[in-house]
Design an enzyme around this catalytic site. Structure first.
Site, mmCIF file in Angstrom:
data_model
loop_
_atom_site.group_PDB
_atom_site.id
_atom_site.type_symbol
_atom_site.label_atom_id
_atom_site.label_comp_id
_atom_site.label_asym_id
_atom_site.label_seq_id
_atom_site.Cartn_x
_atom_site.Cartn_y
_atom_site.Cartn_z
ATOM 1 N N TYR A 21 45.283 31.177 39.858
ATOM 2 C CA TYR A 21 46.625 31.075 39.292
ATOM 3 C C TYR A 21 47.239 29.686 39.440
ATOM 4 O O TYR A 21 48.448 29.555 39.612
ATOM 5 C CB TYR A 21 47.560 32.116 39.939
ATOM 6 C CG TYR A 21 47.030 33.521 39.845
ATOM 7 C CD1 TYR A 21 46.962 34.176 38.617
ATOM 8 C CD2 TYR A 21 46.574 34.191 40.976
ATOM 9 C CE1 TYR A 21 46.465 35.457 38.523
ATOM 10 C CE2 TYR A 21 46.073 35.481 40.892
ATOM 11 C CZ TYR A 21 46.016 36.108 39.670
ATOM 12 O OH TYR A 21 45.520 37.378 39.581
ATOM 13 N N TYR A 149 50.067 46.349 38.313
ATOM 14 C CA TYR A 149 49.064 45.294 38.195
ATOM 15 C C TYR A 149 47.702 45.963 38.090
ATOM 16 O O TYR A 149 47.363 46.816 38.907
ATOM 17 C CB TYR A 149 49.077 44.348 39.405
ATOM 18 C CG TYR A 149 47.970 43.323 39.326
ATOM 19 C CD1 TYR A 149 48.108 42.184 38.540
ATOM 20 C CD2 TYR A 149 46.764 43.531 39.985
ATOM 21 C CE1 TYR A 149 47.068 41.268 38.420
ATOM 22 C CE2 TYR A 149 45.715 42.617 39.865
ATOM 23 C CZ TYR A 149 45.880 41.495 39.085
ATOM 24 O OH TYR A 149 44.847 40.602 38.958
HETATM 25 C C1 LIG Z 1 43.140 43.567 42.634
HETATM 26 C C2 LIG Z 1 43.418 44.656 41.694
HETATM 27 C C3 LIG Z 1 42.741 44.749 40.461
HETATM 28 C C4 LIG Z 1 41.759 43.704 39.994
HETATM 29 O O1 LIG Z 1 40.661 43.590 40.829
HETATM 30 P P1 LIG Z 1 39.739 42.270 40.777
HETATM 31 O O2 LIG Z 1 38.603 42.582 41.680
HETATM 32 O O3 LIG Z 1 40.618 41.159 41.306
HETATM 33 O O4 LIG Z 1 39.353 42.043 39.377
HETATM 34 C C5 LIG Z 1 43.035 45.823 39.644
HETATM 35 N N1 LIG Z 1 43.919 46.763 40.014
HETATM 36 C C6 LIG Z 1 44.567 46.709 41.193
HETATM 37 C C7 LIG Z 1 45.516 47.797 41.553
HETATM 38 C C8 LIG Z 1 44.354 45.652 42.068
HETATM 39 O O5 LIG Z 1 45.035 45.585 43.219
#
Ligand SMILES: *Cc1c(COP(=O)(O)O)cnc(C)c1O
Length: 425
Positions: A21, A149
């Site tokens: 980021y 997220y």
């Molecule tokens: C971290 C996260 C993701 C993405 O995982 P990555 O391994 O970083 O691609 C997706 N959903 C949630 C809830 C997360 O905390």
């Protein structure tokens, strides 16, 4: 490492290495880590930091755990990787069987993939393919609530919080999804009703509802009442919409239950796991689904799930995941998470009402201090480092998700580090 050696590495990092980021080069120099053991990161200059982040919530057993190290070395002595098309192996089979056993009832099939974001892509693909196969190809949208997220690839980004997820950067690029307001911390019948009517209104367009159960992580570290999960289960079942729980952050004990869905006694149709799956050792994600979802996809056009990453079912990652699940299977994690919860509450509650503090919240091994302004990242991080603690705040949030093996003294150190970071923000 000599000061000159450290400076040279940091200069090369600035010249060539992209960090998350951020711009190129980064706004501030990252800290150089030489090794890690237990709950401590050892910096190249000899300083030791108690890790309040579990390396983005994954290293639940801490670093260099002898059982995980041994599992990895043992598997490396057999094979590090083989393709998963047409071949299979014991580490993947054992992992799938264990995941089916320990996750909420009804989830029977496991798709292994590389990372959380990809696991979410697979979940979405499962839902879209299953809807097509069931004769509802018009159902292409996803519904969620704000504040979530789900990862950084494009479809997951489209269901991240529209503001925190930087949707404005992607106007016209991201698929447009359906958003309810953010779920309240307490149960509110009015909110539940509005959720139900929104989903009912778009029922013909929606393939799946995707949410993070009980804790919204990187979208804002907010907690909500588990009853909303039951509301979602009911309304999605009623309209033939799949329910996807993204437990990539909440899975494997973080909220005090092995899976956050257990707070409500609800099973989704599709479940995403990642992060702590390998105890923070290697990248691996798993997407589980019900026999109904699998049967629909398998009977549909194409005759199967249209996904198959190169490193699918990586044996090293599966072996270390099996060892990590073995450590959790003793159940001792639950007492340790409870102990951390008590320590976080006693350490963070005094910050409530401090200048600049908007809210303090703790659930399981998650402690959050929300400010009434954005964190001054370099200063907040440096203040925590001066206290011997590693934190990575974002937006208006200074928080911790420590390894479960963090003892009382180190939990107190982490909360002192958070207090210092708050004061420096
Ligand atoms: C971290 C996260 C993701 C993405 O995982 P990555 O391994 O970083 O691609 C997706 N959903 C949630 C809830 C997360 O905390």
């Amino acid at each position: 490492m000599t000061p000159a050696g450290r400076e040279e590495l940091i200069a090369l990092d600035r010249a060539h290495v992209w960090h998350p980021y951020g711009p190129m080069p980064g706004r501030s120099d990252p800290y150089l880590v030489e090794s890690a053991a237990g709950v401590r990161l050892r910096l190249a200059d000899g300083r030791e930091l108690v890790d309040g982040m579990s390396s983005w919530w994954a290293a639940v057993h801490g670093y260099r755990h002898p059982v995980l190290d041994a599992a990895l070395a043992d598997q490396a002595g057999r094979m590090s990787h083989v393709m998963f098309g047409g071949l299979t192996h014991e580490p993947a089979i054992t992992l799938a069987r264990t995941l089916v056993e320990i996750t909420p009832p009804g989830l029977e099939h496991v798709f292994l993939c590389d990372s959380g974001s990809i696991g979410v892509e697979v979940a979405i693909k499962m839902a879209l393919q299953a809807q097509r196969a069931l004769g509802r190809p018009g159902r292409q949208k996803l519904a969620t609530w704000r504040g979530g997220y789900h990862g950084d690839t494009f479809h997951p980004m489209s269901v991240c919080d529209p503001e925190g997820g930087m949707h404005s950067l992607w106007t016209g690029v991201l698929p447009r999804q359906i958003f309810a307001g953010p779920p309240p911390a307490e149960f509110d019948q009015g909110y539940a009703d509005s959720l139900k009517s929104l989903i009912a209104a778009y029922a013909d367009d929606v393939a799946a509802v995707i949410i993070e159960p009980v804790v919204q992580g990187a979208g804002g570290m907010r907690f909500h009442h588990p009853e909303y999960l039951r509301v979602l289960r009911e309304v999605t079942a009623e309209h033939g919409i799949f329910l996807i729980f993204d437990e990539i952050a909440t899975g494997f004990g973080r909220t005090g239950r092995l899976f956050a869905a257990e707070h409500a006694g609800v099973s989704p149709d599709i479940l995403c796991l990642g992060k702590a799956l390998t105890g923070g050792y290697l990248t691996l994600a798993a997407t589980l689904c019900t026999p109904e979802v699998a049967a629909a996809i398998s009977a549909g056009e194409g005759g199967g799930l249209a996904h198959g990453p190169t490193f699918m079912g990586n044996p090293l990652a599966c072996a270390v995941a099996n060892a990590s699940l073995g450590l959790l299977s003793g159940g001792g994690w639950a007492d340790r998470v409870r102990m951390i919860e008590i320590g976080l509450k006693s350490g963070l509650e005094p910050l409530r009402g401090a200048p600049g503090v908007a809210d303090v919240r703790v659930l399981g091994a998650i402690g959050v201090v929300q400010l009434d302004h954005d964190v001054d990242m370099p200063h907040a991080t440096a203040a925590a480092v001066a206290e011997g603690v590693w934190l990575r705040p974002f937006r208006d949030l200074i928080y911790t998700m420590p390894p479960y093996v963090t003892d009382e003294t180190d939990v107190a150190r982490i909360t002192a580090g958070i207090a210092a970071a708050v004061a420096a923000s």
